[in-house]
Design an enzyme around this catalytic site. Sequence first.
Site, PDB file in Angstrom:
ATOM      1  N   SER A 199      96.016  51.626  77.438  1.00 47.05           N
ATOM      2  CA  SER A 199      96.684  52.609  78.301  1.00 47.05           C
ATOM      3  C   SER A 199      98.199  52.396  78.350  1.00 47.05           C
ATOM      4  O   SER A 199      98.820  52.444  79.414  1.00 47.05           O
ATOM      5  CB  SER A 199      96.105  52.560  79.721  1.00 47.05           C
ATOM      6  OG  SER A 199      94.712  52.712  79.716  1.00 47.05           O
ATOM      7  N   ASP A 211      91.322  58.271  81.168  1.00 49.96           N
ATOM      8  CA  ASP A 211      90.894  59.188  82.225  1.00 49.96           C
ATOM      9  C   ASP A 211      90.534  60.577  81.687  1.00 49.96           C
ATOM     10  O   ASP A 211      89.984  61.403  82.418  1.00 49.96           O
ATOM     11  CB  ASP A 211      91.975  59.325  83.297  1.00 49.96           C
ATOM     12  CG  ASP A 211      91.985  58.137  84.256  1.00 49.96           C
ATOM     13  OD1 ASP A 211      91.014  57.355  84.239  1.00 49.96           O
ATOM     14  OD2 ASP A 211      92.953  57.987  85.008  1.00 49.96           O
TER      15      ASP A 211
END
Length: 426
Positions: free
Chosen positions: A189, A305
Amino acid sequence: MSPNILLTKPGKTANGAIQLTGSKSECNRALIIEALSNSKVKVQNVSDAADTVLLHGILKSGKVNTVLAASEIENPISEVNIGPAGTAMRFLTAYFTLQPEEVILTGSARMKQRPIGILVDALRELGAEIDYVENEGFPPIHIKGNLEQKTNRISIKGNISSQYITALLLIAAKLPQGLELQIEGELTSRPYVEMTLAMLAQAGIQHNWNDNVISIANQDFKETELPVEPDWSAASYWFSIAALADEAELFLGGLTAYSLQGDSVITEIMANFGISSEFKDGGVYLKKEAKAISKKLFNMKKCPDLAQTVIVVCAALGHEATFTGLETLKIKETDRVAALQNELAKMGVKLIEDNEQYTLDCSGKFIPQRMFINTYDDHRMAMAFAPLALLIPELEVEDAKVVEKSYPAFWTDLEKVGFVVSPLAP
């Protein structure tokens, strides 16, 4: 748990304009920066996501929910209960080490199952006093403030959660010796870490990032305003709706082509499904165009996500894609891999795990007349599966209020484009 809802969608088209709330990811960072700056920094467009409202309240109050009175404790210890808010747990763990008070930081039953040990170990190495109240490596934790810094050089694994890294970077400039943070291995991320550093820079905090070491010296925040963009994670569900509709023309206000949020990559991902994105008039226009889907491999490492959204779209379209970069999904609000496997099975689709690769098997796919979606106390499960109402005549979604964690207006916004949202009796 709130009542369930029944979703139906007359027709297979989606047209309308939506104004999204502020980004939870940006806003939670901005609120910590505001608090650490002693309000030199002012946050604009505070998100109404439940996690952010909770964090904002804790930081604004200066005090917390209850006080633990124990005879052996010389000073009373405040308790902060952040419920299911994972970002708040990580950020406040670091934040409270610098505050002049003792706190017990706790959360929901699921939060007590989500690991915090890597961050706690790093903070202890810096000089923080943190003890576990129940289980080693997991909340709740007892934090004694007024950290006395022992070192400015620590290392942390990069492949677990970027929130651990962000928590450390947010407090770095307030540490007397600053911080040199070495990231071990591959960084998961990365866009979220880049977002953190960009927002700190807007607030006057400079950094150096050489190879795998991020350095931030002790320095002061400047007086400034931090604007929070609309939430690209929330926008992803509208891309999903466009992809599953026969025809779609949607406008999402406030979004820009140049975003701090890594989830803005949804424009590139959904282009594979025939969704064009045109930025003008202060937002982005989405339009569905006929296009054969050819992309077979999706790496979600930089945007985990979005994984549920993209996987559900592929499953619904019968597109047997392979996904990588899902390692962090198992320690989110729920084990999102298991949750996806359970719910996709209800329409005959398998998500098969093989050595960190996940492949959809759609050979048994069918469209049921009615389908019940368990949400597992996970807002993204509800919103990722909701667009299936374009294909499934009756879609029942468990615990409607679960979406309040990040997108409280989600069901109302669905009604604006023709979905029928019917509350069901408990």
